[in-house]
Design a protein around this motif. Sequence first.
Motif, mmCIF file in Angstrom:
data_model
loop_
_atom_site.group_PDB
_atom_site.id
_atom_site.type_symbol
_atom_site.label_atom_id
_atom_site.label_comp_id
_atom_site.label_asym_id
_atom_site.label_seq_id
_atom_site.Cartn_x
_atom_site.Cartn_y
_atom_site.Cartn_z
ATOM 1 N N PRO A 54 -15.819 7.318 0.137
ATOM 2 C CA PRO A 54 -16.035 5.868 0.038
ATOM 3 C C PRO A 54 -14.710 5.115 0.081
ATOM 4 N N HIS A 55 -14.713 3.960 0.683
ATOM 5 C CA HIS A 55 -13.497 3.150 0.728
ATOM 6 C C HIS A 55 -13.878 1.677 0.627
ATOM 7 N N ALA A 56 -12.945 0.905 0.104
ATOM 8 C CA ALA A 56 -13.188 -0.517 -0.143
ATOM 9 C C ALA A 56 -12.765 -1.357 1.058
ATOM 10 N N ASP A 57 -13.253 -2.591 1.110
ATOM 11 C CA ASP A 57 -12.840 -3.562 2.124
ATOM 12 C C ASP A 57 -11.363 -3.877 1.897
ATOM 13 N N SER A 58 -10.519 -3.645 2.888
ATOM 14 C CA SER A 58 -9.075 -3.805 2.728
ATOM 15 C C SER A 58 -8.675 -5.221 2.336
ATOM 16 N N LEU B 6 -10.007 -6.983 0.101
ATOM 17 C CA LEU B 6 -10.227 -7.152 -1.337
ATOM 18 C C LEU B 6 -9.278 -6.327 -2.200
ATOM 19 N N ILE B 7 -8.426 -5.541 -1.571
ATOM 20 C CA ILE B 7 -7.544 -4.635 -2.309
ATOM 21 C C ILE B 7 -6.204 -5.313 -2.585
ATOM 22 N N THR B 8 -5.846 -5.403 -3.868
ATOM 23 C CA THR B 8 -4.553 -5.991 -4.223
ATOM 24 C C THR B 8 -3.474 -4.922 -4.378
ATOM 25 N N LYS B 9 -3.880 -3.720 -4.750
ATOM 26 C CA LYS B 9 -2.936 -2.610 -4.897
ATOM 27 C C LYS B 9 -3.588 -1.355 -4.316
ATOM 28 N N PRO B 10 -3.004 -0.763 -3.267
ATOM 29 C CA PRO B 10 -3.622 0.412 -2.665
ATOM 30 C C PRO B 10 -3.618 1.615 -3.613
ATOM 31 N N ALA B 11 -4.676 2.405 -3.505
ATOM 32 C CA ALA B 11 -4.803 3.587 -4.349
ATOM 33 C C ALA B 11 -5.774 4.571 -3.709
ATOM 34 N N ILE B 12 -5.639 5.811 -4.125
ATOM 35 C CA ILE B 12 -6.596 6.847 -3.763
ATOM 36 C C ILE B 12 -7.038 7.485 -5.068
ATOM 37 N N ALA C 237 -8.833 3.154 -1.357
ATOM 38 C CA ALA C 237 -8.628 1.709 -1.484
ATOM 39 C C ALA C 237 -7.272 1.420 -0.836
ATOM 40 N N LEU C 238 -7.285 1.270 0.469
ATOM 41 C CA LEU C 238 -6.048 1.101 1.228
ATOM 42 C C LEU C 238 -6.060 -0.251 1.927
ATOM 43 N N ASN C 239 -4.887 -0.857 2.021
ATOM 44 C CA ASN C 239 -4.787 -2.149 2.700
ATOM 45 C C ASN C 239 -3.584 -2.149 3.653
ATOM 46 N N GLU C 240 -3.258 -3.324 4.163
ATOM 47 C CA GLU C 240 -2.195 -3.427 5.175
ATOM 48 C C GLU C 240 -0.826 -3.017 4.653
ATOM 49 N N THR C 241 -0.621 -2.990 3.336
ATOM 50 C CA THR C 241 0.694 -2.604 2.808
ATOM 51 C C THR C 241 1.006 -1.130 3.055
#
Length: 87
Positions: free
Chosen positions: A2-6, A8-14, A38-42
Amino acid sequence: MPHADSQLITKPAIGLLIAPQSINWQHNDKVQLVFFMALNETVHGQMRAIYHDLDQLIETPRLLKQVAQASDGTAALAILAQLNQKN
């Protein structure tokens, strides 16, 4: 995985769930390890390496078994760190 909408993520994590007794997953598969992404553009520049490490784990049954049988989160992280040492 499962992964979150990027957006909505303020701090990336696994995150990692270790289920010693296994849990039912889709189509009645049994799993012991579930990674939550929970990964985003950062971390965009690291995505290839992140997925490479996950692929390496999936292709290494010995490590999968060791992680599933780890005594605690610290022990599981130490086992997963072996992937980075090989790459």
